[in-house]
Design an enzyme around this catalytic site. Structure first.
Site, mmCIF file in Angstrom:
data_model
loop_
_atom_site.group_PDB
_atom_site.id
_atom_site.type_symbol
_atom_site.label_atom_id
_atom_site.label_comp_id
_atom_site.label_asym_id
_atom_site.label_seq_id
_atom_site.Cartn_x
_atom_site.Cartn_y
_atom_site.Cartn_z
ATOM 1 N N HIS A 1 0.837 -1.203 0.000
ATOM 2 C CA HIS A 1 0.000 0.000 0.000
ATOM 3 C C HIS A 1 0.872 1.254 0.000
ATOM 4 O O HIS A 1 0.608 2.206 -0.744
ATOM 5 C CB HIS A 1 -0.898 0.048 1.247
ATOM 6 C CG HIS A 1 -1.936 -1.011 1.322
ATOM 7 N ND1 HIS A 1 -2.086 -1.799 2.443
ATOM 8 C CD2 HIS A 1 -2.893 -1.397 0.445
ATOM 9 C CE1 HIS A 1 -3.089 -2.637 2.248
ATOM 10 N NE2 HIS A 1 -3.594 -2.417 1.038
ATOM 11 N N LYS B 1 -14.962 -9.131 4.693
ATOM 12 C CA LYS B 1 -13.764 -8.755 5.442
ATOM 13 C C LYS B 1 -14.111 -8.537 6.909
ATOM 14 O O LYS B 1 -15.081 -7.882 7.239
ATOM 15 C CB LYS B 1 -13.137 -7.487 4.852
ATOM 16 C CG LYS B 1 -12.619 -7.703 3.446
ATOM 17 C CD LYS B 1 -11.818 -6.520 2.985
ATOM 18 C CE LYS B 1 -11.249 -6.803 1.615
ATOM 19 N NZ LYS B 1 -10.342 -5.755 1.179
ATOM 20 N N ARG C 1 -2.540 -6.483 -7.868
ATOM 21 C CA ARG C 1 -1.379 -7.315 -7.532
ATOM 22 C C ARG C 1 -1.181 -8.423 -8.546
ATOM 23 O O ARG C 1 -0.077 -8.796 -8.870
ATOM 24 C CB ARG C 1 -1.563 -7.945 -6.148
ATOM 25 C CG ARG C 1 -1.497 -6.991 -5.009
ATOM 26 C CD ARG C 1 -1.696 -7.741 -3.726
ATOM 27 N NE ARG C 1 -2.950 -8.477 -3.790
ATOM 28 C CZ ARG C 1 -3.953 -8.343 -2.941
ATOM 29 N NH1 ARG C 1 -3.848 -7.543 -1.934
ATOM 30 N NH2 ARG C 1 -5.064 -9.030 -3.088
ATOM 31 N N SER D 1 -3.152 -7.647 2.967
ATOM 32 C CA SER D 1 -3.407 -7.473 4.404
ATOM 33 C C SER D 1 -3.882 -8.774 5.031
ATOM 34 O O SER D 1 -3.484 -9.108 6.149
ATOM 35 C CB SER D 1 -4.447 -6.375 4.625
ATOM 36 O OG SER D 1 -3.949 -5.135 4.218
#
Length: 162
Positions: free
Chosen positions: A18, A44, A93, A131
Site C-alpha cells: 500500500h 472482510k 497485484r 493485508s
C-alpha cells in the site's frame, strides 16, 4: 491542472505494498486521499478499528506531503464526489484481482461517469502481499517485518499473536 485522487481500501493493516502505491501515486496527482473504509465489505473482518487503521496510515504516510488520510462510511462514488476527486486509484497485484477490480470500475463509471479509475501495480517485491495474508502470518507467529513497517508489525503482534 489540479487533480485529486482517492485511493480507497480497508488498510487492515496498511502494508508496504500500500505504501509503495501511495508513494508512486502521489507523484501523479496534486492530492491523493487515502480513504479508509469504515464499513468494509461483509467478507472482510477487520482486526483493527477504523480509528486504529486511520492512525496507522497517518503514521506511515506522514512523509508524503500531498497525501491526506480520511475515513469514509458511504458509497465510494458519493465520497469521491464530496471530495471533488476525478480519479479513483486502485492497486492490481495479480491477474486474479483484475476481474473484481474491473467490475468495481465499471460500476463506479455508471455511478460517477466523470470519474476515472486508474490501476497501478505494486513494485515486484510487494506483488504477493495482502493485508489478509499478513494478518494470517502474524496470527500464527510468523515474522511480518518484510511486509509492514516496524510500528505496524508491533501492532499486529499486540493484536493477533496467540
Amino acid at each position: 491542472m489540479s487533480v485529486i485522487a482517492i485511493y480507497p481500501g480497508t488498510f487492515d493493516p496498511i502494508t508496504n505494498g500500500h505504501i509503495d502505491l501511495v508513494e508512486r501515486g502521489s507523484k501523479l496527482f496534486s492530492k491523493l486521499i487515502v480513504s479508509v473504509a469504515a464499513f468494509p465489505s461483509p467478507s472482510k473482518k477487520p482486526a483493527f478499528t477504523v480509528e486504529e487503521r486511520l492512525d496507522m496510515a497517518r503514521e506511515v504516510l506522514g512523509h508524503v506531503p500531498n497525501v491526506e488520510v480520511q475515513a469514509f462510511d458511504t458509497l465510494l462514488a458519493h465520497f469521491v464526489q464530496t471530495q471533488g476527486a476525478s480519479v479513483i486509484l486502485r492497486g492490481l497485484r495479480a491477474v486474479s484481482d483484475f476481474e473484481y477490480e474491473f467490475q468495481l470500475a465499471s460500476m463506479n463509471r455508471q455511478l460517477v461517469p466523470e470519474v476515472e479509475t486508474i490501476f497501478l501495480t505494486p513494485a515486484e517485491q510487494y506483488s504477493y502481499i495482502s493485508s489478509s495474508l499478513v494478518k494470517e502470518v502474524a496470527a500464527l507467529g510468523g515474522d511480518v517485518t518484510k511486509f509492514v513497517t516496524p510500528a505496524i508489525a508491533q501492532e499486529l503482534d499486540r493484536r493477533l499473536r496467540k
